[in-house]
Design an enzyme around this catalytic site. Structure first.
Site, mmCIF file in Angstrom:
data_model
loop_
_atom_site.group_PDB
_atom_site.id
_atom_site.type_symbol
_atom_site.label_atom_id
_atom_site.label_comp_id
_atom_site.label_asym_id
_atom_site.label_seq_id
_atom_site.Cartn_x
_atom_site.Cartn_y
_atom_site.Cartn_z
ATOM 1 N N SER A 58 0.798 -1.224 0.000
ATOM 2 C CA SER A 58 0.000 0.000 0.000
ATOM 3 C C SER A 58 0.836 1.282 0.000
ATOM 4 C CB SER A 58 -0.971 0.026 1.178
ATOM 5 O OG SER A 58 -0.295 0.303 2.378
ATOM 6 N N LYS A 100 0.899 4.704 6.727
ATOM 7 C CA LYS A 100 0.056 5.499 5.823
ATOM 8 C C LYS A 100 0.537 6.945 5.787
ATOM 9 C CE LYS A 100 -2.848 2.195 4.931
ATOM 10 N NZ LYS A 100 -2.888 1.593 3.625
#
EC number: 3.4.21.89
Length: 177
Positions: A58, A100
């Site tokens: 990700s 993230k």
């Protein structure tokens, strides 16, 4: 006896000192030192720098699958996360953490249109995003005490990504590099 040697072994003093440093006799003082170093190491690597093994895609290409990094726990001790910061988020306990990027802060409106991130209606330049999918997400306002996070790998469908608003208390820290 030649000068500069140890009286017991006829080994030069430097060798003797190195041997005693790396292979000390296990006496009480040695065990106390060893315990203090072990305790300091455990505290340092559980409270200050947490080792991370990055699993997943990700955050590619910024952080690659299978690599290691460190979470700097004190990064947000005296400051708040800012736009563009890469943070470590506690997902499930301290064993499962997500890496993230913060894209919006409390009060910001965030949306995706045809893969382009919009903050407060304005497109954001994201040089770290290499591939984009057709992400479409209606505008939403980030609540107080939260940040909006998303991974850098936007080349996968939006349904396969973990992203969204996160309580700031769940942020463990920032990555070291």
């Amino acid at each position: 006896m030649p000068q500069g040697t140890d009286t017991d072994t006829d080994i030069p003093m430097a060798d003797s000192l190195l041997r005693r440093f790396f292979l000390p006799k296990p006496n009480r003082f040695f065990l106390l030192r060893l315990s203090a170093v072990a305790l300091a190491t455990v505290l340092f690597f559980t409270q200050v720098l947490i080792p991370l093994r990055i699993e997943g895609y990700s955050m590619e290409p910024t952080y690659r699958n299978g690599t290691f990094n460190l979470c700097w726990r004190w990064r947000y001790l005296l400051s708040e996360p800012r736009h563009g910061d890469v943070v470590v988020i506690r997902f499930a306990g301290r064993r499962v953490m997500l890496l993230k990027r913060v894209v919006a802060l409390a009060g910001d409106s965030v949306a995706f249109r045809e893969g382009v991130l919009l903050i407060n209606g304005q497109p954001v330049t994201e040089p770290y995003v290499r591939m984009r999918s057709n992400w479409n997400l209606e505008p939403r306002t980030v609540a107080a005490g939260k940040v909006y996070v998303v991974g850098d790998n936007r080349g996968v469908p939006i349904e396969r990504h973990h992203f969204g608003q996160v309580d700031q208390e769940r942020i463990m820290g920032g990555v070291l590099w």
